[in-house]
Write a protein that holds these residues in place. Structure first.
Motif, short mmCIF file in Angstrom:
data_model
loop_
_atom_site.label_atom_id
_atom_site.label_comp_id
_atom_site.label_asym_id
_atom_site.label_seq_id
_atom_site.Cartn_x
_atom_site.Cartn_y
_atom_site.Cartn_z
N SER A 118 0.81 -1.23 0.00
CA SER A 118 0.00 0.00 0.00
C SER A 118 0.84 1.27 0.00
CB SER A 118 -0.93 0.02 1.21
OG SER A 118 -0.18 0.11 2.43
N GLY A 119 2.11 1.15 0.44
CA GLY A 119 2.96 2.33 0.53
C GLY A 119 2.88 3.04 1.86
N TYR A 120 2.10 2.49 2.80
CA TYR A 120 2.04 3.05 4.15
C TYR A 120 3.07 2.36 5.04
CZ TYR A 120 -2.14 5.75 3.14
OH TYR A 120 -3.02 6.67 2.62
N SER A 121 3.41 3.02 6.12
CA SER A 121 4.35 2.43 7.06
C SER A 121 3.68 1.31 7.84
CB SER A 121 4.89 3.49 8.03
OG SER A 121 3.84 3.94 8.89
N LEU A 122 4.46 0.43 8.42
CA LEU A 122 3.92 -0.64 9.25
C LEU A 122 3.17 -0.05 10.43
CD1 LEU A 122 3.65 -3.61 10.03
CD2 LEU A 122 5.90 -3.45 11.13
N SER A 123 3.70 1.02 11.00
CA SER A 123 3.04 1.67 12.13
C SER A 123 1.67 2.20 11.73
CB SER A 123 3.92 2.82 12.65
OG SER A 123 3.25 3.56 13.64
N ALA A 124 1.57 2.80 10.53
CA ALA A 124 0.29 3.34 10.07
C ALA A 124 -0.73 2.22 9.87
CB ALA A 124 0.49 4.12 8.78
N VAL A 125 -0.29 1.12 9.27
CA VAL A 125 -1.20 -0.01 9.05
C VAL A 125 -1.74 -0.52 10.38
CG1 VAL A 125 -1.33 -2.42 8.29
CG2 VAL A 125 -0.24 -0.71 6.83
N LYS A 126 -0.87 -0.64 11.36
CA LYS A 126 -1.32 -1.11 12.68
C LYS A 126 -2.35 -0.15 13.28
CE LYS A 126 2.85 -3.71 13.95
NZ LYS A 126 4.02 -3.79 14.88
N LYS A 127 -2.10 1.15 13.17
CA LYS A 127 -3.03 2.13 13.72
C LYS A 127 -4.37 2.09 13.00
CE LYS A 127 0.45 5.35 15.47
NZ LYS A 127 1.08 6.69 15.32
N PHE A 128 -4.34 1.94 11.67
CA PHE A 128 -5.60 1.83 10.92
C PHE A 128 -6.39 0.61 11.39
CE2 PHE A 128 -3.56 4.28 7.25
CZ PHE A 128 -4.36 5.39 7.42
N GLU A 129 -5.74 -0.53 11.48
CA GLU A 129 -6.45 -1.77 11.82
C GLU A 129 -6.95 -1.77 13.25
OE1 GLU A 129 -4.42 -4.93 8.69
OE2 GLU A 129 -4.22 -5.27 10.85
N GLN A 130 -6.22 -1.11 14.15
CA GLN A 130 -6.61 -1.09 15.56
C GLN A 130 -7.62 0.01 15.87
OE1 GLN A 130 -2.78 -0.66 17.42
NE2 GLN A 130 -2.16 -2.78 16.98
N GLY A 131 -7.95 0.82 14.86
CA GLY A 131 -8.90 1.89 15.08
C GLY A 131 -8.33 3.09 15.78
N ASN A 132 -7.01 3.21 15.81
CA ASN A 132 -6.36 4.35 16.44
C ASN A 132 -6.06 5.46 15.43
OD1 ASN A 132 -6.29 3.13 19.00
ND2 ASN A 132 -4.46 1.97 18.41
N ARG A 133 -6.38 5.22 14.18
CA ARG A 133 -6.22 6.23 13.14
C ARG A 133 -7.41 6.11 12.20
NH1 ARG A 133 -0.80 7.09 9.34
NH2 ARG A 133 -1.72 8.59 7.87
N SER A 134 -8.06 7.22 11.94
CA SER A 134 -9.30 7.20 11.15
C SER A 134 -9.05 6.75 9.71
CB SER A 134 -9.94 8.58 11.14
OG SER A 134 -11.13 8.58 10.39
N LEU A 135 -9.84 5.79 9.29
CA LEU A 135 -9.76 5.30 7.90
C LEU A 135 -11.02 5.76 7.19
CD1 LEU A 135 -8.26 3.64 5.80
CD2 LEU A 135 -9.24 1.57 6.78
N ASP A 136 -11.08 7.07 6.92
CA ASP A 136 -12.30 7.65 6.36
C ASP A 136 -12.07 8.33 5.01
OD1 ASP A 136 -10.92 9.81 7.96
OD2 ASP A 136 -12.51 11.00 7.03
N ARG A 137 -10.83 8.70 4.69
CA ARG A 137 -10.58 9.44 3.46
C ARG A 137 -10.55 8.51 2.25
NH1 ARG A 137 -5.19 12.25 4.61
NH2 ARG A 137 -5.09 12.12 2.34
N ALA A 138 -11.21 8.94 1.17
CA ALA A 138 -11.32 8.09 -0.02
C ALA A 138 -9.96 7.75 -0.61
CB ALA A 138 -12.18 8.78 -1.07
#
Length: 411
Positions: free
Chosen positions: A36-56
């Motif tokens: 995806s081109g995202y960092s491992l940390s970002a992927v973890k935050k997205f999956e754990q709900g600690n980072r909003s996954l709302d932008r298209a």
């Protein structure tokens, strides 16, 4: 009012759905990060709900990596909760609308009563009423009238000849546009795509070059929504080229030209090309200034007001909350009170999301509540509103926020 410890989190988050899709491919988080081109940390935050996954644009990067459809991440369509009877009423007609869409192009086999009842003037009035519901995002009323209206329009298009046939297909195209918006707002994207195809076919049958081009605006949007930016761009470029050969002084042509520049700006924004997005927005603004008024040609709204609303949408699409809020201060102050509730509510949804990106949770909720008052079901079914509200409920105890979350069905 339930306390936070009493809240039941039954619905999946976008992050949880992302994790499930990743596991379906037997990927670990590091593999998804690489693809995806995202960092491992970002992927973890997205999956754990600690980072909003709302932008298209963010969702579409994961869509491309996982080769899935955006709704597999957003979870659409959503089932309206028991606390939203109007939402349930709106959703009740989805199957009937889809059935009548499936019959497009088939022999109508009308009854004698249907044949004798063909009345283009009456159908025009009914289509106008359906479009009024559409502009108000009155989804329950749209669902109630669309099945019968579309059936009668199909009969008229099947039986009329000559100029009346072209008029009937123009009305049918407009009816299908209403169905497309109704289905899209409720999150039934596959059925909405079906309606879009019908719009394009009917527009061709009108033999009106501008009506045909107006349908391509929706066609481009279909490719844009799944991240096919090159395909969407090609449709937009072809339409703008064709419009350049049409008498430039016609206001309908000016309006369509501006609309395609707006669509191009959104396409570039979701492709993370901010400079190109702003350039296309400026071109749309030039057409709006040239027009000098808000118009509703082919049931597509364009003019100074809608262009201003889009000027807030673009930075929101790119996650630039501060830019969006700064622009919104000017736009909100000049927004006509009688402008279409559907568009005004969308503006307030953008304002709310912009405040959320800035960490201004109270302001975000206030904006969402303003949007809900204007277009209740459309706001509650909006994927971005639901995802950001879910995250805010996690971090705040404010009772009005939890109440809003309950109406959305995210708590």
């Amino acid at each position: 009012m339930p306390q936070r410890s009493d809240i039941q989190w039954g619905a999946e988050t976008n992050g949880q759905r992302l994790a499930r899709l990743r596991k379906r491919r037997r990927w670990d988080q590091r593999k998804l990060a690489t693809e995806s081109g995202y960092s491992l940390s970002a992927v973890k935050k997205f999956e754990q709900g600690n980072r909003s996954l709302d932008r298209a644009d963010v969702i579409l990067r994961f869509v491309k990596a996982l080769d899935c459809h955006p709704t597999e991440i957003t979870g659409q369509p959503y089932a309206p909760p028991d606390s939203d009877p109007d939402g349930q009423a709106a959703a009740a007609s989805v199957a009937a609308v889809r059935r009548v869409l499936m019959r497009h192009g088939r022999p109508a086999w009308p009854t004698e009563q249907e044949v004798s009842g063909i009345d283009l003037a009456g159908l025009r009035a009914r289509v106008a009423q359906a479009n009024a519901y559409r502009q108000r995002s009155a989804l329950a009323k749209s669902g109630a009238v669309l099945p019968g209206l579309l059936r009668d329009l199909q009969v008229a298009a099947d039986l009329c000849v000559g100029e009346e046939r072209r008029l009937a297909f123009g009305l049918l195209a407009s009816g299908y546009e209403c169905a497309m918006q109704y289905l899209y707002k409720l999150g039934h994207t596959a059925a909405a795509t079906l309606a879009t195809e019908r719009v394009v076919w009917c527009a061709e049958a009108t033999e009106d070059p501008l009506r045909r081009l107006s349908s391509r605006w929706y066609d481009a949007g279909e490719f844009l929504s799944i991240g096919e930016h090159d395909e969407a761009g090609a449709i937009i470029d072809d339409a703008l080229t064709e419009l350049s050969s049409i008498r430039a002084s016609r206001p309908e042509a000016v309006s369509l030209r501006g609309l395609f520049h707006l669509k191009a700006s959104l396409n570039h924004a979701r492709a993370a090309d901010g400079k190109a997005a702003e350039m296309q927005l400026q071109k749309a603004q030039e057409q709006a200034n040239r027009l000098g008024e808000d118009r509703n040609d082919f049931e597509l709204q364009f003019g100074p007001t809608n262009t201003a609303i889009w000027s807030v949408t673009l930075p929101v699409e790119m996650g630039r909350g501060k830019d969006a809020v700064r622009r919104a201060e000017q736009v909100t102050a000049s927004l006509p009170a009688d402008y279409a509730p559907e568009r005004r509510s969308h503006h307030w949804i953008d304002v709310g999301r912009a405040h959320f990106y800035n960490g201004q949770r109270d302001e975000a909720l206030d904006a969402f509540l303003t949007a809900e008052r204007m277009a209740p079901q459309a706001t509650r079914m909006h994927a971005g509103v639901r995802e950001t509200t879910r995250m805010m409920v996690h971090t705040q105890r404010r009772s009005s926020l939890v109440e809003f979350g309950l109406r959305l069905g995210v708590v």
